[in-house]
Design an enzyme around this catalytic site. Structure first.
Site, PDB file in Angstrom:
ATOM      1  N   SER A  28       0.812  -1.222   0.000  1.00  0.00           N
ATOM      2  CA  SER A  28       0.000   0.000   0.000  1.00  0.00           C
ATOM      3  C   SER A  28       0.841   1.266   0.000  1.00  0.00           C
ATOM      4  O   SER A  28       0.308   2.352   0.175  1.00  0.00           O
ATOM      5  CB  SER A  28      -0.927   0.011   1.221  1.00  0.00           C
TER       6      SER A  28
ATOM      7  N   LYS B  13      -7.082   3.209   8.152  1.00  0.00           N
ATOM      8  CA  LYS B  13      -6.186   4.239   7.626  1.00  0.00           C
ATOM      9  C   LYS B  13      -6.831   5.621   7.698  1.00  0.00           C
ATOM     10  O   LYS B  13      -6.160   6.619   8.019  1.00  0.00           O
ATOM     11  CB  LYS B  13      -5.807   3.902   6.192  1.00  0.00           C
TER      12      LYS B  13
END
Length: 770
Positions: free
Chosen positions: A666, A709
């Site tokens: 990511s 996140k």
């Protein structure tokens, strides 16, 4: 009575009282005293005890009756004691003996009260002598009429220590001596009675065991002759098995083991194993079940009272209860078949309430709750049990949990299933496959029991911090419910409704004595903790209340008081500081502790050989992401306005906090942005965070952990976030207040991020690429 000048002899190991006749061995001092007595004082001398602590103040006048040798052949003298004497000052005398002034103690005529005490003491002495069967001594004591002489017979008492006899010697008053002797003799008789009772009980117990052993052996021999063969009380096991509520297959297996036990002798080692196995089987609650509470409204009320938020989890539990109620209404819930067993996996960072949620589920259902800790388990036998042939074999943790719950349908919390390991002893995660598979666990077989155990009605709830370490086959058998963390508003609400009352109670405070303002709670949530859960939040509250408890009450804790109570703020927004130079981009990541902000730094090094070096303890996936990012920048340098000469320099890519291992697909877009920022000389905007993997063509690939996140981005003070387009559906799981605080850009190509994430070039400013 007139005082006398007498030689004195101090004895270490004996205390003499008047009226005693004793033989003493003559050492040098004793020989000198006896010689002086025979030659200069009419054969009289003074005998006094010399114990460890001091010399006695009184002695007894004794006469030398005979001097000769003892049976051992050493010199000895026979002495007869007469009256007490008080030891005066030392005087001179002939010979080598020590001479003193001895003042004989006068004895008053006995009163009626003294004679009563003497009669009472005589009865006690006779009782002691009767216990010892000393009949001749009883006659001698009974013939003594003088109370003083009677009291002095205690010199022969073996149950009186020397220090007590010395006390009697130094007590001239007859009444006082009799009182002391009466108390001491009563105590001795009481102790003797207890000692005799204990001795009698022990003797009777030994005799009883010996008698029972003899009878058992005779009974064993008789039964052996009759061919009945019950040698070790197995009739009790047969009765227990026949009386217990057991499934037919279990009853048949248990009776077979009872038959083996009846045929096994006492010396057969299998007898102990069989008894232990039978005890384990009989202790399991084969027929015990609790009745589920299927009141959906009451269930919602319990869950809401125990936990704030967690709407998805609560809804899943209510759904389970609703389906369960419908199955019962239609008669579909059967015992021993494929029931409605469900396996729920609560995944999320520490401190978000996974374990306590399991307890709430059990309370909601009205079931028993058992926690099975799996962290660090590496032995497959911990799950399936040991074979009975092993010494110290035990059933597995699942069977032990059922036994501990006392019910066949408890809520079993499999805590930290992601931390199950494997080694040469087997793979516990593989053993859990049968436990957690609703299609198989109605016939779960433990190695120790070797019987089918129906687990289909057990509600299994597993917890995990991360999903990557859970084997795919095991993960496939569980229904995932993510608890990604709490927003700032959630933390404040949890602290107000749950943490504050609990910590006030632990600090022995009440809500009337301490008040915490909303601003203080929000300040702790924003600047003192940077976590997904509330454990640190609760620890800080406990620390504050401990200090408040020592101050004047009542008290109010405001935001301004936090510095004195828990110190300075530990976390402040740092994105603007970290991204103040070109080559630094803010990424979003997920760790075992929840979502986190990741700063990626890029730097050009002197040289013309090119190349890429990465640091920060990165895993293979992130190293590949860095290489892909650099390859993309090289391939599109002209399009991005980057000078080819710059790409000839070595590039160093660093992810700070090098002590923490980092890996995951990511960080590609963040690394690309950091490289472009460095090569163009344009800072990345401080309020921007991003996540996503990048391909060689610039496509932004989807990632996981969107909710965690975005929560981390909000905690870090970011206001804009770039997400891959294919993660847009994940925004439905993000709380509305988080989405309101963030501007989320959905992108499909890294060019979209580069076009808006970098700061604009001010007029007159020349970029590095130019």
């Amino acid at each position: 009575m007139a005082s006398k000048r007498l030689p004195v002899l101090f004895l270490d190991d004996i205390v003499l009282l008047p009226g005693m006749v004793v033989q003493i061995e003559l050492d040098e001092a004793a020989q000198a005293a006896v010689d002086a007595a025979r030659t200069s004082s009419g054969s009289e001398l003074l005998i006094a005890p010399r114990l460890e602590d001091r010399y006695a103040s009184h002695g007894v006048v004794a006469s030398v009756r005979q001097v000769g040798k003892s049976r051992g052949g050493s010199p000895a003298a026979m002495l007869r004691t007469a009256v007490r004497a008080k030891i005066g000052s030392g005087v001179t005398g002939p010979g080598a003996a020590l001479w003193v002034e001895a003042e004989p103690v006068a004895v008053d005529a006995p009163t009626a009260h003294v004679r009563e005490l003497a009669a009472e003491y005589k009865q006690l002495v006779v009782s002691v002598l009767q216990r010892r069967e000393a009949w001749q001594v009883i006659d001698s004591v009974s013939a003594i009429d003088d109370p003083g002489d009677l009291a002095d017979t205690a010199g022969w008492a073996p149950y009186l220590a020397n220090d007590r006899k010395r006390e009697l010697l130094e007590t001239p008053d007859v009444e006082a001596r009799l009182r002391l002797l009466i108390d001491w003799t009563r105590d001795f008789l009481a102790e003797s009675e207890v000692s005799d009772k204990i001795e009698t009980d022990v003797r009777e117990s030994v005799e009883k065991r010996n008698r029972e052993y003899l009878l058992r052996e005779q009974l064993k021999a008789i039964r052996k002759e009759l061919g009945e063969g019950d040698a070790a009380g197995t009739d009790d096991y047969r009765t227990r098995v026949e009386a217990a509520e057991l499934p037919d297959a279990v009853r048949e297996a248990a009776l077979r083991e009872v038959d083996k036990l009846e045929k096994a002798g006492d010396q057969n080692p299998e007898a102990g194993w069989i008894r232990t196995w039978l005890d384990t089987v009989l202790d399991l609650p084969w027929a015990a079940r609790t009745t589920d509470n299927t009141d959906l409204e009451a269930a919602r009320a319990v869950l809401d009272a125990d936990h704030h938020g967690l709407a998805e989890v609560k809804e899943r539990i209510v759904e389970y209860l609703g389906v369960r109620a419908r199955r019962e209404e239609r008669g579909l819930t059967t015992v021993g078949g494929r029931g409605s067993g469900a396996v729920i996996l609560l995944a999320g960072p520490p401190g978000v309430g996974k374990t306590s949620l399991g307890e709430s589920v059990a309370r909601t259902l009205g079931r028993k709750f058992v926690r099975v800790a799996l962290g660090g388990v590496r032995d497959e036998a911990e799950i399936r049990g040991h074979r009975r042939t092993y010494v110290g074999a035990l059933p597995g943790r699942i069977v032990r949990a059922i036994k501990e719950a006392g019910s066949m349908n408890p809520v079993v919390l499999l805590d930290e299933v992601d931390k199950v390991g494997s080694d040469y002893r087997g793979d516990p995660a593989a053993a859990l496959l049968e436990v957690l598979d609703p299609a198989q666990n109605h016939t779960f077989r433990d190695h120790y029991l070797d019987l089918d155990l129906d687990l289909s009605d057990v509600l299994f709830i597993a917890t995990a911090n991360v999903l990557d370490t859970i084997p795919q086959a095991l993960f496939d058998r569980m229904e995932l419910i993510s608890i990604d963390g709490y927003t700032e508003n959630d933390k404040v609400a949890i602290a107000r409704d749950f943490l504050l009352p609990r910590q006030l109670e632990r600090a022995a405070l009440s809500a009337d004595e301490v008040t915490v303002t909303e601003e203080a709670l929000r300040e702790v949530a924003a600047n003192y903790t940077r976590e997904a859960g509330v454990r640190s939040f609760e620890r800080l509250l406990a620390k504050a209340f401990r200090k408040v408890a020592l101050r004047e009450l009542p008290a109010t804790v405001g935001a301004d008081d936090l510095k004195d109570l828990i110190g300075r703020p530990r976390f402040m927004p740092e994105s603007s500081e970290r991204t103040a130079v070109p080559g630094v981009a803010t990424g979003l990541a997920v760790t075992g502790m929840g979502g986190d902000v990741l700063y990626i730094e890029a730097s050009l090094l002197p040289g013309d050989k090119g190349g890429l070096s990465v640091t920060g303890q990165l895993g293979d996936v992130m190293k590949e992401s860095a290489q892909i990012a650099l390859s993309y920048v090289r391939a599109h340098a002209d399009e991005l306005g980057i000078s080819p000469e710059q790409l000839d320099h070595p590039i160093h890519l660093h992810v700070p906090a090098g002590a923490v291992p980092k890996d995951g697909p990511s960080a590609g877009v963040t690394m690309t942005t950091a490289l472009v920022s460095l090569l163009l000389g344009r800072n990345v905007r401080a309020e921007v965070g991003m996540t996503g993997e990048v391909s060689l063509t610039g496509r932004v690939l989807p990632i996981g952990g969107v909710k965690q996140k975005l929560l981390a981005a909000q905690r870090a003070g970011l206001t804009e976030v770039y997400l891959p387009q294919r993660n847009e559906p994940d925004l439905d799981d993000v709380p509305t207040d988080v989405l309101a605080a963030l501007t989320v850009h959905i992108v499909s190509d890294v060019r979209e991020i580069l076009a808006s994430a970098l700061e604009s070039v001010s007029p007159g400013v020349v970029t590095t690429a130019a």
